[in-house]
Motif scaffolding. Structure first.
Motif, PDB file in Angstrom:
ATOM      1  N   TYR A 225       0.796  -1.214   0.000  1.00  0.00           N
ATOM      2  CA  TYR A 225       0.000   0.000   0.000  1.00  0.00           C
ATOM      3  C   TYR A 225       0.840   1.281   0.000  1.00  0.00           C
ATOM      4  O   TYR A 225       0.338   2.328   0.337  1.00  0.00           O
ATOM      5  CB  TYR A 225      -0.927   0.013   1.214  1.00  0.00           C
ATOM      6  N   TYR A 226       2.106   1.221  -0.370  1.00  0.00           N
ATOM      7  CA  TYR A 226       2.931   2.417  -0.327  1.00  0.00           C
ATOM      8  C   TYR A 226       2.438   3.452  -1.327  1.00  0.00           C
ATOM      9  O   TYR A 226       2.044   3.146  -2.433  1.00  0.00           O
ATOM     10  CB  TYR A 226       4.403   2.075  -0.584  1.00  0.00           C
ATOM     11  N   GLU A 227       2.377   4.695  -0.889  1.00  0.00           N
ATOM     12  CA  GLU A 227       2.010   5.845  -1.704  1.00  0.00           C
ATOM     13  C   GLU A 227       0.696   5.641  -2.458  1.00  0.00           C
ATOM     14  O   GLU A 227       0.592   5.940  -3.636  1.00  0.00           O
ATOM     15  CB  GLU A 227       3.130   6.187  -2.677  1.00  0.00           C
ATOM     16  N   GLN A 228      -0.321   5.140  -1.793  1.00  0.00           N
ATOM     17  CA  GLN A 228      -1.623   4.952  -2.419  1.00  0.00           C
ATOM     18  C   GLN A 228      -2.665   5.760  -1.666  1.00  0.00           C
ATOM     19  O   GLN A 228      -2.579   5.942  -0.463  1.00  0.00           O
ATOM     20  CB  GLN A 228      -2.043   3.485  -2.411  1.00  0.00           C
ATOM     21  N   SER A 229      -3.665   6.187  -2.395  1.00  0.00           N
ATOM     22  CA  SER A 229      -4.772   6.893  -1.763  1.00  0.00           C
ATOM     23  C   SER A 229      -5.661   5.884  -1.040  1.00  0.00           C
ATOM     24  O   SER A 229      -5.636   4.696  -1.346  1.00  0.00           O
ATOM     25  CB  SER A 229      -5.569   7.656  -2.820  1.00  0.00           C
ATOM     26  N   PRO A 230      -6.475   6.356  -0.100  1.00  0.00           N
ATOM     27  CA  PRO A 230      -7.392   5.423   0.592  1.00  0.00           C
ATOM     28  C   PRO A 230      -8.362   4.727  -0.370  1.00  0.00           C
ATOM     29  O   PRO A 230      -8.688   3.564  -0.183  1.00  0.00           O
ATOM     30  CB  PRO A 230      -8.139   6.327   1.572  1.00  0.00           C
ATOM     31  N   ALA A 231      -8.807   5.441  -1.392  1.00  0.00           N
ATOM     32  CA  ALA A 231      -9.714   4.818  -2.365  1.00  0.00           C
ATOM     33  C   ALA A 231      -8.999   3.699  -3.126  1.00  0.00           C
ATOM     34  O   ALA A 231      -9.585   2.647  -3.395  1.00  0.00           O
ATOM     35  CB  ALA A 231     -10.245   5.865  -3.341  1.00  0.00           C
ATOM     36  N   SER A 232      -7.739   3.914  -3.463  1.00  0.00           N
ATOM     37  CA  SER A 232      -6.956   2.894  -4.172  1.00  0.00           C
ATOM     38  C   SER A 232      -6.714   1.677  -3.287  1.00  0.00           C
ATOM     39  O   SER A 232      -6.777   0.538  -3.755  1.00  0.00           O
ATOM     40  CB  SER A 232      -5.630   3.496  -4.633  1.00  0.00           C
ATOM     41  N   LYS A 233      -6.464   1.921  -2.013  1.00  0.00           N
ATOM     42  CA  LYS A 233      -6.276   0.815  -1.071  1.00  0.00           C
ATOM     43  C   LYS A 233      -7.553  -0.019  -0.964  1.00  0.00           C
ATOM     44  O   LYS A 233      -7.513  -1.245  -0.992  1.00  0.00           O
ATOM     45  CB  LYS A 233      -5.914   1.346   0.320  1.00  0.00           C
TER      46      LYS A 233
END
Length: 117
Positions: free
Chosen positions: A20-28
């Motif tokens: 989950y590095y450098e991801q937005s909450p929606a992307s996670k």
């Protein structure tokens, strides 16, 4: 003088967030939902292939092999997740993770169709 290849061999020790590095909450959330969908589809297909293989007795070996082949594709997906976590696969290439997951879902659907023909 540091060798340029040492980072590739040792990995990134400071990367504690994993996939989950450098991801937005929606992307996670999208990634977790997609992995959950793949897991559910594979679990259903494997259970159905085992049940159908047992029902057919001596003629059910082909149905069991469908479930085993599905497990092989899941191993490829797991290897890709490990590569992303270690940083061996650049974050720009994570679309391939979704592509392989989509292929696994399609195989699970086709396996279910073949089981009940």
């Amino acid at each position: 003088m540091a060798d340029d290849k040492t980072g590739l061999l040792k990995g990134k020790p400071n990367d504690v967030e994993g996939i989950y590095y450098e991801q937005s909450p929606a992307s996670k959330c999208l990634q977790v939902c997609f992995v959950a969908l793949v897991v559910i589809m594979v679990a259903i297909s494997i259970i159905l292939s085992v049940v159908r293989g047992i029902e057919l007795g001596a003629y059910g070996g082909g149905h069991l092999m469908l479930g085993i082949s599905l497990i092989g594709f899941v191993v490829v997906e797991i290897c890709m997740v490990v590569f992303i976590r270690k940083g061996d696969l650049p974050k720009e290439k994570t679309w391939f993770l979704y592509f392989v997951g989509g292929c696994v879902i399609m195989e699970a659907i086709f396996t279910d169709i073949l089981l009940f023909q």
